[in-house]
Scaffold this motif. Structure first.
Motif, PDB file in Angstrom:
ATOM      1  N   ALA B   9       6.962   8.300  10.882  1.00 24.45           N
ATOM      2  CA  ALA B   9       7.200   7.411   9.737  1.00 24.45           C
ATOM      3  C   ALA B   9       8.514   6.656   9.896  1.00 24.45           C
ATOM      4  CB  ALA B   9       7.206   8.221   8.439  1.00 24.45           C
ATOM      5  N   LEU B  10       9.479   7.276  10.573  1.00 27.61           N
ATOM      6  CA  LEU B  10      10.798   6.650  10.699  1.00 27.61           C
ATOM      7  C   LEU B  10      10.948   5.830  11.976  1.00 27.61           C
ATOM      8  CD1 LEU B  10      13.074   9.570   9.474  1.00 27.61           C
ATOM      9  CD2 LEU B  10      12.228   7.616   8.187  1.00 27.61           C
ATOM     10  N   SER B  11       9.884   5.772  12.787  1.00 20.64           N
ATOM     11  CA  SER B  11      10.015   5.111  14.085  1.00 20.64           C
ATOM     12  C   SER B  11      10.046   3.590  13.964  1.00 20.64           C
ATOM     13  CB  SER B  11       8.879   5.548  15.015  1.00 20.64           C
ATOM     14  OG  SER B  11       7.648   5.153  14.467  1.00 20.64           O
ATOM     15  N   ASP B  12       9.678   3.072  12.783  1.00 16.92           N
ATOM     16  CA  ASP B  12       9.720   1.626  12.564  1.00 16.92           C
ATOM     17  C   ASP B  12      11.060   1.259  11.924  1.00 16.92           C
ATOM     18  OD1 ASP B  12       7.538  -0.904  11.801  1.00 16.92           O
ATOM     19  OD2 ASP B  12       9.463  -0.788  10.751  1.00 16.92           O
ATOM     20  N   PRO B  13      11.836   0.370  12.541  1.00 13.01           N
ATOM     21  CA  PRO B  13      13.175   0.045  12.029  1.00 13.01           C
ATOM     22  C   PRO B  13      13.166  -0.489  10.595  1.00 13.01           C
ATOM     23  CG  PRO B  13      12.828  -0.942  14.200  1.00 13.01           C
ATOM     24  CD  PRO B  13      11.524  -0.357  13.778  1.00 13.01           C
ATOM     25  N   THR B  14      12.178  -1.317  10.264  1.00 10.64           N
ATOM     26  CA  THR B  14      12.127  -1.866   8.907  1.00 10.64           C
ATOM     27  C   THR B  14      11.847  -0.757   7.896  1.00 10.64           C
ATOM     28  OG1 THR B  14      11.227  -3.889   9.858  1.00 10.64           O
ATOM     29  CG2 THR B  14      11.097  -3.666   7.472  1.00 10.64           C
ATOM     30  N   ARG B  15      10.952   0.158   8.280  1.00  5.90           N
ATOM     31  CA  ARG B  15      10.619   1.260   7.385  1.00  5.90           C
ATOM     32  C   ARG B  15      11.843   2.147   7.167  1.00  5.90           C
ATOM     33  NH1 ARG B  15       5.878   3.820   9.793  1.00  5.90           N
ATOM     34  NH2 ARG B  15       5.089   1.726   9.505  1.00  5.90           N
ATOM     35  N   LEU B  16      12.592   2.346   8.251  1.00  2.00           N
ATOM     36  CA  LEU B  16      13.825   3.131   8.157  1.00  2.00           C
ATOM     37  C   LEU B  16      14.799   2.447   7.200  1.00  2.00           C
ATOM     38  CD1 LEU B  16      15.032   5.699   9.419  1.00  2.00           C
ATOM     39  CD2 LEU B  16      15.999   4.265  11.228  1.00  2.00           C
ATOM     40  N   GLU B  17      14.847   1.118   7.278  1.00  2.00           N
ATOM     41  CA  GLU B  17      15.724   0.334   6.399  1.00  2.00           C
ATOM     42  C   GLU B  17      15.303   0.489   4.935  1.00  2.00           C
ATOM     43  OE1 GLU B  17      18.360  -1.495   7.131  1.00  2.00           O
ATOM     44  OE2 GLU B  17      18.620  -2.559   5.221  1.00  2.00           O
ATOM     45  N   VAL B  18      13.987   0.465   4.686  1.00  2.00           N
ATOM     46  CA  VAL B  18      13.478   0.647   3.319  1.00  2.00           C
ATOM     47  C   VAL B  18      13.920   2.011   2.785  1.00  2.00           C
ATOM     48  CG1 VAL B  18      11.390   0.984   1.937  1.00  2.00           C
ATOM     49  CG2 VAL B  18      11.496  -0.901   3.583  1.00  2.00           C
ATOM     50  N   SER B  34      12.065  -5.617  -2.088  1.00  2.00           N
ATOM     51  CA  SER B  34      11.778  -6.840  -1.336  1.00  2.00           C
ATOM     52  C   SER B  34      12.767  -7.953  -1.693  1.00  2.00           C
ATOM     53  CB  SER B  34      10.338  -7.304  -1.571  1.00  2.00           C
ATOM     54  OG  SER B  34      10.158  -7.665  -2.911  1.00  2.00           O
ATOM     55  N   ALA B  35      13.316  -7.896  -2.905  1.00  2.00           N
ATOM     56  CA  ALA B  35      14.281  -8.921  -3.320  1.00  2.00           C
ATOM     57  C   ALA B  35      15.543  -8.887  -2.471  1.00  2.00           C
ATOM     58  CB  ALA B  35      14.635  -8.739  -4.800  1.00  2.00           C
ATOM     59  N   SER B  36      15.871  -7.707  -1.935  1.00  2.00           N
ATOM     60  CA  SER B  36      17.112  -7.593  -1.159  1.00  2.00           C
ATOM     61  C   SER B  36      16.832  -7.484   0.333  1.00  2.00           C
ATOM     62  CB  SER B  36      17.903  -6.375  -1.635  1.00  2.00           C
ATOM     63  OG  SER B  36      17.162  -5.200  -1.377  1.00  2.00           O
ATOM     64  N   MET B  37      15.578  -7.717   0.740  1.00  2.00           N
ATOM     65  CA  MET B  37      15.241  -7.636   2.159  1.00  2.00           C
ATOM     66  C   MET B  37      14.460  -8.869   2.579  1.00  2.00           C
ATOM     67  SD  MET B  37      14.106  -3.625   2.534  1.00  2.00           S
ATOM     68  CE  MET B  37      14.067  -3.672   4.321  1.00  2.00           C
TER      69      MET B  37
END
Lengths: 140, 101
Positions: B9-18, B34-37
């Motif tokens: 689940a954490l292997s995706d950088p964007t997902r990690l950012e979320v 989504s407003a801040s990304m």
């Protein structure tokens, strides 16, 4: 020496241990690369074809068999294999020897590799005897 | 295996950012995130669903929105894995020492 760490960036968790042993690097290398010696301290029946691409298998009573492949080997110095349990949890094991006068330091590191699948030829995982497995590994 | 699911689940950088934003700024909705990304609400919702599947976030409905909260519990599974693997290597290296010294 204890050094457990979580690797950032979504990488895996790793466990590392380092011990100084009053034995020659050659003696320890034999205990790392010869199945019957390796199994004695790993606490299982181990079959290993200690060369790049060779198979490794450990069986223990009451535990799932562990299967894998030797990925890297520098004779007398470093051995790396990847394996996975029947539960599908893949890890990489790295063993390194660092000789000093009268002693040898062995460092072992095991890292979770969840992002990577370890593909083994199907004939390795069909429950065949270890000798048959090594036959397959040599033929490959 | 829990550790496997977590790191997948954490292997995706964007997902990690979320997930990082939920950890740092507290509970939020997909719209707020989504407003801040620089990604769409739909993309955020997809990442949140993956985090939810791995048990890393809790969902609570609030009107028409869902509020997501970081749930650290799964990391205990990883720590347990590390402890158990560490203990086996300690035992193995003790046996190796007895064999070679």
């Amino acid at each position: 020496m204890y050094d457990d760490e979580m690797i950032p960036d979504g990488g895996g968790a790793a466990v590392e241990r380092s011990v100084e042993l009053a034995a020659s690097a050659q003696t320890i290398w034999d205990h790392v690369t010869r199945g019957e010696l390796l199994g004695a301290w790993m606490d299982g029946d181990v079959v290993i074809d200690a060369r790049r691409g060779g198979a490794i298998r450990m069986t223990r009573p009451g535990a799932p068999d562990v299967w894998g492949v030797v990925e890297d080997i520098t004779p007398g110095h470093r051995l790396q294999w990847c394996w996975r349990t029947d539960d599908g949890l893949p890890t990489m094991v790295e063993i390194e020897l660092c000789p000093a006068p009268g002693t040898t330091t062995l460092t072992v590191r095991e890292t979770l590799l969840p992002w990577r699948s370890i593909e083994l030829p199907p004939q390795w995982t069909d429950g065949g005897a270890p000798s048959a497995m090594l036959g397959v590994a040599r033929a490959a | 295996m829990q550790a496997h699911d977590i790191f997948s689940a954490l292997s995706d950088p964007t997902r990690l950012e979320v997930l990082g934003r939920l950890v740092e700024s507290g509970p939020a909705t997909a719209t707020e995130l989504s407003a801040s990304m620089p990604i769409t609400r739909q993309a955020v919702a997809k990442h949140l669903a993956a985090l939810d599947a791995a048990g890393l976030v809790d969902r609570a409905r609030s009107g028409r929105e869902v509020i997501y909260t970081f749930d650290p519990a799964p990391f205990e599974g990883v720590l347990a894995w590390m402890e158990s693997i560490g203990t086996s290597w300690d035992d193995r290296l003790d046996r190796l020492r007895n064999a070679v010294e």
